[in-house]
Design a protein around this motif. Sequence first.
Motif, PDB file in Angstrom:
ATOM      1  N   ARG A 127      21.842  23.476   5.964  1.00  0.00           N
ATOM      2  CA  ARG A 127      21.437  22.276   6.683  1.00  0.00           C
ATOM      3  C   ARG A 127      19.924  22.184   6.776  1.00  0.00           C
ATOM      4  O   ARG A 127      19.231  22.394   5.795  1.00  0.00           O
ATOM      5  CB  ARG A 127      22.107  22.258   8.059  1.00  0.00           C
ATOM      6  N   ALA A 128      19.386  21.900   7.971  1.00  0.00           N
ATOM      7  CA  ALA A 128      17.994  21.459   8.084  1.00  0.00           C
ATOM      8  C   ALA A 128      16.980  22.461   7.539  1.00  0.00           C
ATOM      9  O   ALA A 128      16.131  22.111   6.717  1.00  0.00           O
ATOM     10  CB  ALA A 128      17.688  21.140   9.540  1.00  0.00           C
ATOM     11  N   ARG A 319      21.941  15.810   5.192  1.00  0.00           N
ATOM     12  CA  ARG A 319      22.677  14.966   6.138  1.00  0.00           C
ATOM     13  C   ARG A 319      23.853  14.244   5.498  1.00  0.00           C
ATOM     14  O   ARG A 319      24.651  13.624   6.198  1.00  0.00           O
ATOM     15  CB  ARG A 319      21.732  13.944   6.765  1.00  0.00           C
TER      16      ARG A 319
END
Length: 464
Positions: A127-128, A319
Amino acid sequence: MTAVPAAVLVVPNMMSYVVAQAVRDLGLPAADAGGMVRAAGLALPALLLAVPLAAVLARRVPAPAVLIAGLGMVLAAELGAEFAGSIPAIDAVPTIGVLRFVEGLGAGAVLPATLVIAWRHDGQRGRALTALWAGSLAAALILAVPLALYGIPAAAAPFGGSAGRPPVDWRAALQPYPWLGVIALVVAALCAPLPARTALPALRRIERTQLLLPLAPAAGFALLAVVSTYGWPPAAQLIVAGLGLAGLVGLAVVGSRDAAAGSPLGFAVVALTAGVLGMPLAAPLAGLISTELGPRGVPLAPYAGAAVAACAGALLAARLPATAARAAVLAGHGLAVVAVLVLLATDTLSGEWSRPGPVLAPLVLLGAGLGMALAASLRAAGLGPALFGLTLCFPGVLCGYLGIAPLQVHWVDAAIAAGGGAGDVVAALTAAFRVWLIVAGVIAVLLAGAAAIAGRRGRSGSTP
């Protein structure tokens, strides 16, 4: 993430811009100029050798310690560059070679350590933080050479032609931005005590073997790349580049089948794509612009735009729903192909490549494509497969350089043999770059297919 660009900035070899001044300052014969440029190019071979070893080390000892040690090596070598050639008893050319090799080893330790740290501090795999790591890697590959050019003293001239110009500090080309490494080192030291959110999986023997698998071919390839600079004809260098790329693609695809190195979205192939298309496309373009405007005349805005686009594309890919990740990988390759086509369509005869506007769109497309493809393929990869893919990225950079450099040499030699002047040499470099763009576009399409194949084969083999 400041450590990633600090490491990648080690790769560019800017010595050709200041070698004439360096030879004069040191009182060396003109014949030593080639050896000095060659010695300054040892950072990339050292880096691609260090990455597999550091990938294993970062799994066995705390990754922050590996990161701090790597940054320390880079900074120590950059500090030593201030004294290169200042000690009469030590030859300048071997000193430069040793310092650049140490820089490469340190940078090779930084990259896998930052990936391990990002993976451990990410709440959800891929993810991020890991996406931001992927975006910063793609951004650094595109931005490194323009930044290195901008760090060269203003009086330096392309091709080492500095006659009639004021003296410059040629050592600045060996360490243009030491402050970036200092910032990265301070940040790494401050963040080292922070607790990780994800437990580090145990390093299994099969995984260690997979991580070290690229070491032998990388060593052989690096040796051939260095040896080929000793008078090898361009055709022989192109053969080495082609065989090296074929071997790397095979290693990436076959490795994706394995339970330890496999990735459901073919991250190893995508990392190879980023290596082949990132710096080897952005660097020759910046070099062409510098022939007209000088090293500091290369506009940084298009490259900075590409860096921002790389990070934005990576965060966007993080995302997206998991079902769209495979499409994002292919879309990233597609954007890279479109970037190549736009560059080919640019009117080079009117000097459009020297202005920020015409090159902004293709560079942004390239950055967004590489960032998106890297982050999308990384999100489904475990830590072992992610590190395995990283071991193939910088051999891809070396392949790309071995593809463009012989083309430039061939075209320039032909222009000089025909009695051409400086304008003809620039035209020859432009023609070689356009041929490389065509080759790079074909490679991008082939690697997109290889990523799809590797992803299908790696679906059942990925491990966290």
